[in-house]
Write an enzyme that holds these catalytic residues in place. Structure first.
Site, PDB file in Angstrom:
ATOM      1  N   THR A  37       0.770  -1.109   0.143  1.00 22.79           N
ATOM      2  CA  THR A  37      -0.013   0.113  -0.039  1.00 22.79           C
ATOM      3  C   THR A  37       0.801   1.203  -0.093  1.00 22.79           C
ATOM      4  O   THR A  37       1.965   1.308   0.605  1.00 22.79           O
ATOM      5  CB  THR A  37      -0.831   0.080   1.321  1.00 22.79           C
ATOM      6  OG1 THR A  37      -0.043   0.248   2.473  1.00 22.79           O
ATOM      7  CG2 THR A  37      -1.710  -1.125   1.344  1.00 22.79           C
ATOM      8  N   GLY A  39       3.141   4.292   0.310  1.00 24.08           N
ATOM      9  CA  GLY A  39       4.497   4.629  -0.157  1.00 24.08           C
ATOM     10  C   GLY A  39       5.318   3.421  -0.182  1.00 24.08           C
ATOM     11  O   GLY A  39       6.333   3.499  -0.896  1.00 24.08           O
ATOM     12  N   ARG A  67      -5.506   6.882   6.994  1.00 24.46           N
ATOM     13  CA  ARG A  67      -5.878   6.100   8.346  1.00 24.46           C
ATOM     14  C   ARG A  67      -6.201   4.578   8.581  1.00 24.46           C
ATOM     15  O   ARG A  67      -6.088   3.736   9.198  1.00 24.46           O
ATOM     16  CB  ARG A  67      -6.912   6.811   9.323  1.00 24.46           C
ATOM     17  CG  ARG A  67      -6.238   8.218  10.036  1.00 24.46           C
ATOM     18  CD  ARG A  67      -7.283   8.704  10.905  1.00 24.46           C
ATOM     19  NE  ARG A  67      -6.516   9.710  12.053  1.00 24.46           N
ATOM     20  CZ  ARG A  67      -7.135  10.033  12.919  1.00 24.46           C
ATOM     21  NH1 ARG A  67      -8.294   9.682  13.442  1.00 24.46           N
ATOM     22  NH2 ARG A  67      -6.395  10.969  13.835  1.00 24.46           N
ATOM     23  N   LYS A 140      -0.292 -14.164  16.052  1.00 23.92           N
ATOM     24  CA  LYS A 140      -1.434 -15.237  16.375  1.00 23.92           C
ATOM     25  C   LYS A 140      -1.205 -16.396  15.567  1.00 23.92           C
ATOM     26  O   LYS A 140      -1.316 -17.478  16.036  1.00 23.92           O
ATOM     27  CB  LYS A 140      -2.761 -14.544  16.649  1.00 23.92           C
ATOM     28  CG  LYS A 140      -3.812 -15.563  17.094  1.00 23.92           C
ATOM     29  CD  LYS A 140      -5.062 -14.672  17.090  1.00 23.92           C
ATOM     30  CE  LYS A 140      -6.385 -15.953  17.546  1.00 23.92           C
ATOM     31  NZ  LYS A 140      -7.503 -15.280  17.865  1.00 23.92           N
ATOM     32  N   TYR A 214      27.268 -13.036  35.416  1.00 21.57           N
ATOM     33  CA  TYR A 214      26.353 -13.703  36.324  1.00 21.57           C
ATOM     34  C   TYR A 214      25.776 -12.252  37.085  1.00 21.57           C
ATOM     35  O   TYR A 214      26.082 -11.208  36.741  1.00 21.57           O
ATOM     36  CB  TYR A 214      27.306 -14.639  37.259  1.00 21.57           C
ATOM     37  CG  TYR A 214      28.521 -14.227  37.631  1.00 21.57           C
ATOM     38  CD1 TYR A 214      28.503 -13.336  38.648  1.00 21.57           C
ATOM     39  CD2 TYR A 214      29.708 -14.425  37.210  1.00 21.57           C
ATOM     40  CE1 TYR A 214      29.965 -12.608  39.214  1.00 21.57           C
ATOM     41  CE2 TYR A 214      30.895 -14.030  37.651  1.00 21.57           C
ATOM     42  CZ  TYR A 214      30.962 -13.436  38.711  1.00 21.57           C
ATOM     43  OH  TYR A 214      32.341 -13.035  39.356  1.00 21.57           O
ATOM     44  N   HIS A 270      31.355  -1.346  47.133  1.00 19.51           N
ATOM     45  CA  HIS A 270      30.323  -1.583  47.574  1.00 19.51           C
ATOM     46  C   HIS A 270      29.231  -0.626  47.886  1.00 19.51           C
ATOM     47  O   HIS A 270      28.464  -0.752  48.589  1.00 19.51           O
ATOM     48  CB  HIS A 270      30.349  -2.574  48.871  1.00 19.51           C
ATOM     49  CG  HIS A 270      31.186  -3.792  48.708  1.00 19.51           C
ATOM     50  ND1 HIS A 270      31.037  -4.648  47.811  1.00 19.51           N
ATOM     51  CD2 HIS A 270      32.270  -4.007  49.186  1.00 19.51           C
ATOM     52  CE1 HIS A 270      31.940  -5.779  47.942  1.00 19.51           C
ATOM     53  NE2 HIS A 270      32.796  -5.161  48.837  1.00 19.51           N
ATOM     54  N   GLU A 322      38.654  -1.571  39.686  1.00 20.05           N
ATOM     55  CA  GLU A 322      37.939  -2.227  38.844  1.00 20.05           C
ATOM     56  C   GLU A 322      37.778  -1.392  37.455  1.00 20.05           C
ATOM     57  O   GLU A 322      37.730  -1.448  36.314  1.00 20.05           O
ATOM     58  CB  GLU A 322      36.634  -2.737  39.377  1.00 20.05           C
ATOM     59  CG  GLU A 322      36.907  -3.878  40.276  1.00 20.05           C
ATOM     60  CD  GLU A 322      36.801  -5.183  39.546  1.00 20.05           C
ATOM     61  OE1 GLU A 322      36.575  -5.293  38.291  1.00 20.05           O
ATOM     62  OE2 GLU A 322      37.321  -6.303  40.296  1.00 20.05           O
ATOM     63  N   ASN A 409      22.168   3.460  58.636  1.00 19.17           N
ATOM     64  CA  ASN A 409      22.360   4.520  59.310  1.00 19.17           C
ATOM     65  C   ASN A 409      23.622   4.922  58.795  1.00 19.17           C
ATOM     66  O   ASN A 409      24.812   4.256  58.944  1.00 19.17           O
ATOM     67  CB  ASN A 409      22.110   4.573  60.704  1.00 19.17           C
ATOM     68  CG  ASN A 409      20.661   4.495  61.234  1.00 19.17           C
ATOM     69  OD1 ASN A 409      19.762   5.140  60.626  1.00 19.17           O
ATOM     70  ND2 ASN A 409      20.317   3.453  62.231  1.00 19.17           N
ATOM     71  N   ASP A 462      23.264  11.718  72.539  1.00 15.35           N
ATOM     72  CA  ASP A 462      24.545  10.703  72.667  1.00 15.35           C
ATOM     73  C   ASP A 462      25.341  11.022  71.637  1.00 15.35           C
ATOM     74  O   ASP A 462      26.368  11.056  71.908  1.00 15.35           O
ATOM     75  CB  ASP A 462      24.158   9.189  73.023  1.00 15.35           C
ATOM     76  CG  ASP A 462      23.002   8.766  72.190  1.00 15.35           C
ATOM     77  OD1 ASP A 462      22.513   9.705  71.137  1.00 15.35           O
ATOM     78  OD2 ASP A 462      22.401   7.854  72.025  1.00 15.35           O
TER      79      ASP A 462
END
Length: 508
Positions: A37, A39, A67, A140, A214, A270, A322, A409, A462
């Protein structure tokens, strides 16, 4: 019935024609009847290859400004008919429906149109209707029909039909159907996210997944879904691991706090900073950062907010690490860093990070907004009689930036633009503070005149008492405890300066 089928007819309807020509020529060489169809039809004609207009099959023109072109029973009947079903075979003959063995679609570029900043009207017009319907129908019916739903599958498909002389196996068709359903679900997800304003709905589809060596440990599988190449240019080294990526993520988040500051260098292990310093030059910043904790720096991730020069690279090369990340490298510096074969060297691109953070939790997901608040001088509210000096204010802000990016903390000590030590991921704030004190002593740092940051308030005096004993003279914390006055009173009685920010920075 054989599960291998030879393609005899094809419907081709694509937005982009890139890469299509070799497939069309191969299909033509194998005597495949081609329907098309608009273009795409013109493109095929211009190649000098016969093509049957879809409107010749449907006896209906393209309407509504294009459309509606392929949405017709004769088209979808040709795709969805079951070739071993007697009723379907009879109806194909009764209604003169042509068999369609292959569907090739490339959808309207909805995501690119949204990203371009186009108007809503233009965006709506790029919601593909016919194409997405063709994809779903052919996928499908993969037992009988081949679907190529994306330009990304052109090479795979061309290789199939070239090697198998126009034939496809059931396994081939099922593989292509799987890829097609990914295309359709990703496309629909993008459209939904464009329209969605309800934050209780969450849909995410990421196309470019990567298999890692891993996961966190060798017995765990690991994958990364994201556009790594958009964030970094990898110049050297081995493939990044799951743990490398987590550390790189933490490093990027941390250094972004110092993006507009002077030369700053951070070392992470870490996910937490074990060294960070700001200096007049990046080499001075590196040496000061390394001195914070040279033991933890071994095998760490290094990141700078400025170009890495030869002097810095020479020092880095003495350390086993690393990953090294920077916005740029001097050529000679890069040559030095590349002397270690496995060292990963990344250039960090300046792109915006996602504004939502997602992690698995129980049998679902936790989603939150990114913590985009960085404490600054304007946020500070002095709550004690003693006012922090200008140097202490600088160190308090410096420490707060690190604290925000350290596991709770946490307590962070800083002095003269240098991370002295920190207590990370402790079950009590007192434990975090004691850990930071012991670590500072271990590496020979004098805490006299240092500043302290806490990611949350002090419900008791404290911590400030321990800090005073260690030599701390200024404290930054969010405030907000019903017992704030206890800490404030202690500071007033012992000549400590304390400022509140009003913002908690938990990091679990």
């Amino acid at each position: 019935m054989s599960t291998t089928k030879t393609i005899q007819s094809a419907l081709i309807s694509v937005f982009s024609k890139d890469g299509l020509e070799p497939i069309v020529r191969q299909l033509h060489s194998q005597n495949v009847t081609i329907y098309s169809t608009g273009g795409t039809e013109d493109f095929i004609k211009n190649l000098g290859i016969p093509v049957v207009p879809v409107e010749d099959v449907t006896s209906y023109p393209s309407i509504l400004g294009g459309r509606v072109k392929t949405l017709h029973p004769k088209v979808f009947g040709g795709i969805l008919n079951r070739q071993d079903h007697e009723g379907d075979i009879q109806q194909m003959e009764e209604f003169n429906i042509p068999q369609i063995d292959l569907v090739i679609v490339d959808l309207y570029p909805f995501e690119k149109t949204v990203a371009s900043g186009a108007s809503e009207a233009d965006i709506i017009e790029k919601i593909d209707i016919g194409g997405i319907s063709l994809i779903r129908a052919a996928a499908k019916n993969f037992k009988d029909t081949v679907i190529v739903a994306s330009m990304n599958e052109y090479n795979l498909f061309l290789d199939m039909i070239t090697k198998q002389n126009g034939g496809t196996t059931l396994e081939d068709r099922k593989l292509l159907a799987t890829k097609a359903f990914h295309v359709s679900s990703h496309y629909d997800g993008a459209i939904f996210n464009y329209f969605n304003t309800d934050e209780t709905y969450y849909k995410e589809s990421i196309e470019n997944g990567q298999v890692l060596r891993y996961g966190e440990n060798p017995h765990q599988k690991g994958f990364f879904f994201g556009d790594f190449d958009a964030m970094f240019k990898k110049l050297h080294g081995k493939e990044l691991s799951y743990n490398n990526l987590l550390d790189v993520d933490a490093a990027v988040n941390l250094i972004n706090e110092f993006k507009t500051d002077g030369p700053t260098f951070a070392i992470l292990k870490h996910n937490n900073a074990c060294g960070l310093a700001s200096r007049e030059s990046i080499s001075e910043a590196y040496n000061a950062a390394l001195a914070c904790d040279p033991t933890s720096a071994f095998g760490g991730v290094l990141i700078a907010n400025k170009t890495i020069d030869v002097a810095t690279a020479t020092e880095i090369n003495k350390l086993f690490c690393e990953v090294v990340i920077a916005p740029a490298y001097e050529d000679a510096a890069l040559a030095i860093l590349q002397e270690k074969k496995n060292r990963i060297i990344l250039v960090q691109n300046d792109i915006e990070l996602p504004q939502r953070q997602v992690r698995t939790c129980l049998n679902g997901l936790l989603i939150q907004d990114r913590n985009n608040i960085t404490d600054n001088k304007a946020d500070l509210k002095t709550v004690t009689i003693t006012t922090p000096t200008e140097q202490e204010i600088e160190d308090l802000i410096f420490a707060s930036k690190i604290c925000k990016n350290t596991k709770s903390n946490t307590i962070v000590f800083a002095k003269n633009g240098t991370l002295i030590s920190s207590g990370t991921g402790q079950t009590s704030r007192v434990d975090a503070l004691q850990q930071a004190v012991e670590k500072a002593k271990h590496f020979g740092f004098d805490l006299t005149g240092a500043s302290m940051a806490s990611d949350a308030f002090f419900p008791f005096p404290d911590c400030v008492a321990l800090a005073k004993e260690a030599g701390i003279t200024a404290v930054i914390q969010p405030g907000g405890s019903i017992k704030d006055e206890l800490s404030i009173n202690y500071c007033n009685e012992n000549n400590l300066a304390m400022v509140f920010t009003g913002t908690r920075h938990f990091k679990h």
